[in-house]
Design a protein around this motif. Structure first.
Motif, PDB file in Angstrom:
ATOM      1  N   GLY A   7       0.723  -1.189   0.235  1.00 47.19           N
ATOM      2  CA  GLY A   7      -0.073   0.012   0.206  1.00 47.19           C
ATOM      3  C   GLY A   7       0.858   0.877  -0.076  1.00 47.19           C
ATOM      4  N   SER A   8       0.499   2.144  -0.741  1.00 46.11           N
ATOM      5  CA  SER A   8       1.008   3.532  -0.201  1.00 46.11           C
ATOM      6  C   SER A   8       1.141   4.575   0.664  1.00 46.11           C
ATOM      7  CB  SER A   8       0.273   4.664  -1.460  1.00 46.11           C
ATOM      8  OG  SER A   8      -0.918   4.314  -0.893  1.00 46.11           O
ATOM      9  N   ALA A   9       0.398   3.701   1.466  1.00 45.05           N
ATOM     10  CA  ALA A   9       0.282   4.385   3.042  1.00 45.05           C
ATOM     11  C   ALA A   9       1.067   3.250   3.994  1.00 45.05           C
ATOM     12  CB  ALA A   9      -1.183   4.799   4.054  1.00 45.05           C
ATOM     13  N   TRP A  35      -0.326   0.326  -4.157  1.00 49.37           N
ATOM     14  CA  TRP A  35      -2.043   0.026  -3.972  1.00 49.37           C
ATOM     15  C   TRP A  35      -1.896   1.484  -3.141  1.00 49.37           C
ATOM     16  CZ3 TRP A  35      -4.373  -2.773  -7.227  1.00 49.37           C
ATOM     17  CH2 TRP A  35      -3.846  -3.396  -7.481  1.00 49.37           C
ATOM     18  N   PRO A  36      -2.600   2.563  -3.953  1.00 45.98           N
ATOM     19  CA  PRO A  36      -2.849   4.262  -3.223  1.00 45.98           C
ATOM     20  C   PRO A  36      -3.441   3.772  -1.936  1.00 45.98           C
ATOM     21  CG  PRO A  36      -3.786   4.005  -5.447  1.00 45.98           C
ATOM     22  CD  PRO A  36      -3.623   2.622  -5.460  1.00 45.98           C
ATOM     23  N   SER A  52      -9.027  -3.470  -2.145  1.00 47.17           N
ATOM     24  CA  SER A  52      -8.828  -5.007  -1.603  1.00 47.17           C
ATOM     25  C   SER A  52      -9.445  -6.067  -2.848  1.00 47.17           C
ATOM     26  CB  SER A  52      -9.260  -5.636  -0.073  1.00 47.17           C
ATOM     27  OG  SER A  52      -8.892  -4.516   0.737  1.00 47.17           O
ATOM     28  N   ARG A  53     -10.237  -5.859  -3.314  1.00 46.48           N
ATOM     29  CA  ARG A  53     -10.778  -6.697  -4.494  1.00 46.48           C
ATOM     30  C   ARG A  53     -10.010  -6.346  -5.741  1.00 46.48           C
ATOM     31  NH1 ARG A  53     -15.221  -4.051  -3.204  1.00 46.48           N
ATOM     32  NH2 ARG A  53     -15.871  -3.335  -5.264  1.00 46.48           N
ATOM     33  N   ASP A  54      -9.075  -5.454  -6.112  1.00 43.79           N
ATOM     34  CA  ASP A  54      -8.351  -5.354  -7.339  1.00 43.79           C
ATOM     35  C   ASP A  54      -7.182  -5.890  -7.062  1.00 43.79           C
ATOM     36  OD1 ASP A  54     -10.177  -3.473  -8.227  1.00 43.79           O
ATOM     37  OD2 ASP A  54      -9.052  -1.107  -7.569  1.00 43.79           O
TER      38      ASP A  54
END
Length: 69
Positions: A7-9, A35-36, A52-54
């Motif tokens: 994740g980006s965060a 993932w943004p 999450s689905r992506d």
């Protein structure tokens, strides 16, 4: 072949990106997704969120490509 998503965060984002870069520079096969807005454990904490689905779809596509080789 290596699949990396982060994740980006995420606290480990920079480490994951550096790992992918090292693999690429040494001629290894790696796929990286950042993932943004996603944070550590996003796909477990919010499995129905769009990100999450992506991410799950991307992992599944990568694995299918790998197994089809």
């Amino acid at each position: 072949p290596t699949y990396i998503d982060v994740g980006s965060a995420e606290n480990f984002r920079d480490d994951a990106v550096a790992y992918a870069d090292t693999l690429w520079r040494t001629g290894r096969d790696a796929e990286l997704h950042v993932w943004p807005g996603a944070f550590h454990g996003y796909d477990t904490i919010a499995p129905n969120a769009t990100v999450s689905r992506d991410a799950l779809e991307a992992r599944t596509r990568w694995l299918r490509r790998l197994l089809d080789r």
